[in-house]
Design a protein around this motif. Structure first.
Motif, PDB file in Angstrom:
ATOM      1  N   MET A 142      -5.975 -35.295  12.457  1.00 54.18           N
ATOM      2  CA  MET A 142      -5.038 -35.068  13.568  1.00 54.18           C
ATOM      3  C   MET A 142      -5.525 -35.752  14.847  1.00 54.18           C
ATOM      4  O   MET A 142      -4.750 -36.371  15.578  1.00 54.18           O
ATOM      5  CB  MET A 142      -4.877 -33.555  13.783  1.00 54.18           C
ATOM      6  N   GLU A 143      -6.825 -35.665  15.108  1.00 56.84           N
ATOM      7  CA  GLU A 143      -7.386 -36.301  16.301  1.00 56.84           C
ATOM      8  C   GLU A 143      -7.283 -37.826  16.209  1.00 56.84           C
ATOM      9  O   GLU A 143      -6.908 -38.493  17.179  1.00 56.84           O
ATOM     10  CB  GLU A 143      -8.847 -35.888  16.468  1.00 56.84           C
ATOM     11  N   LEU A 144      -7.608 -38.386  15.048  1.00 55.27           N
ATOM     12  CA  LEU A 144      -7.519 -39.834  14.870  1.00 55.27           C
ATOM     13  C   LEU A 144      -6.090 -40.321  15.095  1.00 55.27           C
ATOM     14  O   LEU A 144      -5.868 -41.395  15.662  1.00 55.27           O
ATOM     15  CB  LEU A 144      -7.984 -40.225  13.466  1.00 55.27           C
ATOM     16  N   ALA A 145      -5.112 -39.540  14.665  1.00 54.65           N
ATOM     17  CA  ALA A 145      -3.709 -39.936  14.805  1.00 54.65           C
ATOM     18  C   ALA A 145      -3.282 -40.018  16.266  1.00 54.65           C
ATOM     19  O   ALA A 145      -2.393 -40.799  16.613  1.00 54.65           O
ATOM     20  CB  ALA A 145      -2.814 -38.960  14.043  1.00 54.65           C
ATOM     21  N   GLU A 156       0.930 -31.684  13.231  1.00 52.47           N
ATOM     22  CA  GLU A 156       0.626 -30.728  12.164  1.00 52.47           C
ATOM     23  C   GLU A 156       0.682 -31.376  10.788  1.00 52.47           C
ATOM     24  O   GLU A 156      -0.011 -30.948   9.864  1.00 52.47           O
ATOM     25  CB  GLU A 156       1.585 -29.544  12.239  1.00 52.47           C
ATOM     26  N   SER A 157       1.505 -32.413  10.640  1.00 50.09           N
ATOM     27  CA  SER A 157       1.564 -33.118   9.356  1.00 50.09           C
ATOM     28  C   SER A 157       0.239 -33.822   9.081  1.00 50.09           C
ATOM     29  O   SER A 157      -0.243 -33.837   7.942  1.00 50.09           O
ATOM     30  CB  SER A 157       2.706 -34.137   9.361  1.00 50.09           C
ATOM     31  N   TYR A 158      -0.355 -34.383  10.119  1.00 51.34           N
ATOM     32  CA  TYR A 158      -1.657 -35.027   9.956  1.00 51.34           C
ATOM     33  C   TYR A 158      -2.721 -33.987   9.603  1.00 51.34           C
ATOM     34  O   TYR A 158      -3.607 -34.241   8.782  1.00 51.34           O
ATOM     35  CB  TYR A 158      -2.045 -35.786  11.221  1.00 51.34           C
ATOM     36  N   TYR A 159      -2.621 -32.813  10.230  1.00 49.49           N
ATOM     37  CA  TYR A 159      -3.576 -31.757   9.900  1.00 49.49           C
ATOM     38  C   TYR A 159      -3.437 -31.357   8.435  1.00 49.49           C
ATOM     39  O   TYR A 159      -4.434 -31.224   7.712  1.00 49.49           O
ATOM     40  CB  TYR A 159      -3.368 -30.531  10.791  1.00 49.49           C
ATOM     41  N   LEU A 160      -2.200 -31.173   7.974  1.00 52.56           N
ATOM     42  CA  LEU A 160      -1.980 -30.713   6.600  1.00 52.56           C
ATOM     43  C   LEU A 160      -2.462 -31.728   5.571  1.00 52.56           C
ATOM     44  O   LEU A 160      -3.071 -31.354   4.568  1.00 52.56           O
ATOM     45  CB  LEU A 160      -0.496 -30.400   6.383  1.00 52.56           C
ATOM     46  N   MET A 161      -2.184 -33.014   5.807  1.00 54.31           N
ATOM     47  CA  MET A 161      -2.633 -34.001   4.821  1.00 54.31           C
ATOM     48  C   MET A 161      -4.157 -34.062   4.773  1.00 54.31           C
ATOM     49  O   MET A 161      -4.747 -34.275   3.715  1.00 54.31           O
ATOM     50  CB  MET A 161      -2.016 -35.375   5.089  1.00 54.31           C
ATOM     51  N   GLY A 162      -4.815 -33.843   5.915  1.00 56.20           N
ATOM     52  CA  GLY A 162      -6.274 -33.781   5.913  1.00 56.20           C
ATOM     53  C   GLY A 162      -6.788 -32.523   5.253  1.00 56.20           C
ATOM     54  O   GLY A 162      -7.720 -32.562   4.437  1.00 56.20           O
ATOM     55  N   LEU A 163      -6.171 -31.401   5.572  1.00 52.71           N
ATOM     56  CA  LEU A 163      -6.570 -30.116   4.982  1.00 52.71           C
ATOM     57  C   LEU A 163      -6.459 -30.145   3.459  1.00 52.71           C
ATOM     58  O   LEU A 163      -7.317 -29.609   2.747  1.00 52.71           O
ATOM     59  CB  LEU A 163      -5.694 -28.992   5.544  1.00 52.71           C
ATOM     60  N   LEU A 164      -5.401 -30.782   2.948  1.00 58.48           N
ATOM     61  CA  LEU A 164      -5.093 -30.744   1.518  1.00 58.48           C
ATOM     62  C   LEU A 164      -5.574 -31.978   0.764  1.00 58.48           C
ATOM     63  O   LEU A 164      -5.258 -32.144  -0.414  1.00 58.48           O
ATOM     64  CB  LEU A 164      -3.579 -30.581   1.324  1.00 58.48           C
ATOM     65  N   HIS A 165      -6.360 -32.835   1.409  1.00 53.96           N
ATOM     66  CA  HIS A 165      -6.706 -34.106   0.770  1.00 53.96           C
ATOM     67  C   HIS A 165      -7.503 -33.930  -0.527  1.00 53.96           C
ATOM     68  O   HIS A 165      -7.413 -34.752  -1.431  1.00 53.96           O
ATOM     69  CB  HIS A 165      -7.477 -35.014   1.741  1.00 53.96           C
ATOM     70  N   ASP A 166      -8.276 -32.864  -0.636  1.00 55.85           N
ATOM     71  CA  ASP A 166      -9.093 -32.630  -1.840  1.00 55.85           C
ATOM     72  C   ASP A 166      -8.529 -31.532  -2.728  1.00 55.85           C
ATOM     73  O   ASP A 166      -9.246 -30.987  -3.576  1.00 55.85           O
ATOM     74  CB  ASP A 166     -10.527 -32.263  -1.436  1.00 55.85           C
ATOM     75  N   ILE A 167      -7.249 -31.201  -2.558  1.00 53.39           N
ATOM     76  CA  ILE A 167      -6.681 -30.097  -3.335  1.00 53.39           C
ATOM     77  C   ILE A 167      -6.709 -30.397  -4.833  1.00 53.39           C
ATOM     78  O   ILE A 167      -6.700 -29.483  -5.666  1.00 53.39           O
ATOM     79  CB  ILE A 167      -5.231 -29.803  -2.867  1.00 53.39           C
ATOM     80  N   GLY A 168      -6.793 -31.673  -5.194  1.00 56.84           N
ATOM     81  CA  GLY A 168      -6.919 -32.030  -6.608  1.00 56.84           C
ATOM     82  C   GLY A 168      -8.167 -31.456  -7.247  1.00 56.84           C
ATOM     83  O   GLY A 168      -8.198 -31.206  -8.465  1.00 56.84           O
ATOM     84  N   LYS A 169      -9.212 -31.253  -6.458  1.00 55.40           N
ATOM     85  CA  LYS A 169     -10.429 -30.640  -6.985  1.00 55.40           C
ATOM     86  C   LYS A 169     -10.167 -29.182  -7.363  1.00 55.40           C
ATOM     87  O   LYS A 169     -10.727 -28.674  -8.340  1.00 55.40           O
ATOM     88  CB  LYS A 169     -11.555 -30.734  -5.953  1.00 55.40           C
ATOM     89  N   VAL A 170      -9.324 -28.517  -6.592  1.00 53.86           N
ATOM     90  CA  VAL A 170      -8.947 -27.137  -6.907  1.00 53.86           C
ATOM     91  C   VAL A 170      -8.176 -27.107  -8.229  1.00 53.86           C
ATOM     92  O   VAL A 170      -8.404 -26.246  -9.086  1.00 53.86           O
ATOM     93  CB  VAL A 170      -8.099 -26.536  -5.767  1.00 53.86           C
ATOM     94  N   VAL A 171      -7.252 -28.064  -8.387  1.00 52.85           N
ATOM     95  CA  VAL A 171      -6.473 -28.154  -9.622  1.00 52.85           C
ATOM     96  C   VAL A 171      -7.405 -28.357 -10.820  1.00 52.85           C
ATOM     97  O   VAL A 171      -7.292 -27.662 -11.843  1.00 52.85           O
ATOM     98  CB  VAL A 171      -5.462 -29.322  -9.543  1.00 52.85           C
ATOM     99  N   LEU A 172      -8.342 -29.279 -10.696  1.00 54.32           N
ATOM    100  CA  LEU A 172      -9.266 -29.574 -11.792  1.00 54.32           C
ATOM    101  C   LEU A 172     -10.145 -28.362 -12.110  1.00 54.32           C
ATOM    102  O   LEU A 172     -10.357 -28.030 -13.279  1.00 54.32           O
ATOM    103  CB  LEU A 172     -10.129 -30.780 -11.429  1.00 54.32           C
TER     104      LEU A 172
END
Length: 314
Positions: A142-145, A156-172
């Protein structure tokens, strides 16, 4: 749908019953994915707080006050080093007013994600550290944006994409826990980033897994695609390339500042001496020499958000 990676779709893994299945078989099996944590309720809650422009501060306060954990988080955030109020803030409504609705919604998203994943077996990754890292990446994305010549999305969209960037690890970790342990133990022992090991063992890395999951949860493609490519091509001219670049650079900065841990044990090096930093400066319309001031801003910001993020996650 997940795009199968060339020459890897034939990779098979034996499950406990001795059956050979690929990661794609698991992800397309409704029985295997039915118990994945749902983000739909989180989306609904955020939509209510975001889209209802007429909502009053006292209405938000009432929503928070019925959630003791969220009330404490909001108060801790308002009194953090990041905000440094001149006097302690002891009232929830005052705290929300002080930090702003945008930051409050970010805290809601982070908290709910933690709640939705807390049942997953504690493994080689400490999930509290994982979400500390994720929230740090969200804050820094969000800050970089904010320094871009043009930002196409709300903060908030930038925050969410950063927050969820590793959600694939949760799936795995949820769908294939044994393989998850194998990959992340190997990453730890060899001090490597996990993505190449995921590719070797599964034929897909967590960015693609995360994008698949987010699509299933109804997350817009504008957020899914940067997650998909944050370990892939980020130097193109499409919007998702730019946003994936922000995530990758925020990820580097978070690792550089030792803010949380998500299983990447490689040496982060100096993020300001990378191709990503040079590409980012171009997006900001800055020359390398002009980037020194921005570099110091980001270092200072990273230090300040450390306390804020821990107030959210604790």
């Amino acid at each position: 749908m997940i795009t199968k990676i060339a020459n890897t779709s034939s990779l098979k893994i034996k499950n406990r019953a001795g059956q050979e299945k690929s990661i794609f078989d698991y992800l397309e099996d409704p029985k295997a994915t039915a118990t994945l944590p749902s983000l739909k309720s989180v989306l609904s809650e955020l939509e209510m707080l975001t889209q209802k422009s007429s909502i009053r501060l006292d209405e938000v306060t009432q929503l928070v006050q019925v959630d003791q954990g969220m009330s404490l988080r909001v108060l801790r955030m308002a009194n953090s080093v990041y905000y440094s109020p001149s006097e302690p803030i002891l009232d929830v409504q005052d705290a929300i007013l002080y930090i702003g609705l945008s930051t409050f919604r970010s805290a809601v998203a982070s908290t709910r994600c933690i709640e939705k994943t807390c049942h997953i077996k504690q493994s080689v990754i400490d999930w509290k550290d994982f979400w500390t890292h994720a929230a740090g990446v969200g804050q820094l994305t969000m800050e970089l944006a904010t320094h871009l010549k043009s930002a196409e999305l709300p903060s908030e969209s930038y925050y969410l994409m950063g927050l969820l960037h590793d959600i694939g690890k949760v799936v795995l970790a949820h769908v294939m826990p044994d393989e998850f342990d194998t990959i992340y133990v190997q990453a730890t022992l060899e001090k490597k980033a996990p993505a190449p090991i995921e590719m070797e063992i599964l034929g897909i890395e967590h960015g693609h897994l995360g994008a698949w999951y987010l699509e299933k949860q109804g997350i817009p493609l504008t957020l899914c695609e940067p997650v998909r490519f944050h370990h892939g091509e980020v130097f193109g001219d499409k919007p998702h390339h730019k946003h994936a670049l922000l995530i990758r650079l925020a990820d580097m900065l978070t690792l550089y500042c030792h803010l949380g841990q998500s299983g990447n044990c490689s040496d982060p090096g100096d993020p300001f001496a990378t191709e990503e930093w040079s590409a980012y400066l171009k997006l900001c319309g800055l020359q390398e020499i002009e980037g020194n001031d921005l570099k110091q801003v980001l270092i200072d910001h990273s230090a300040r958000i450390s306390d804020l993020v821990r107030k959210i996650i604790v």
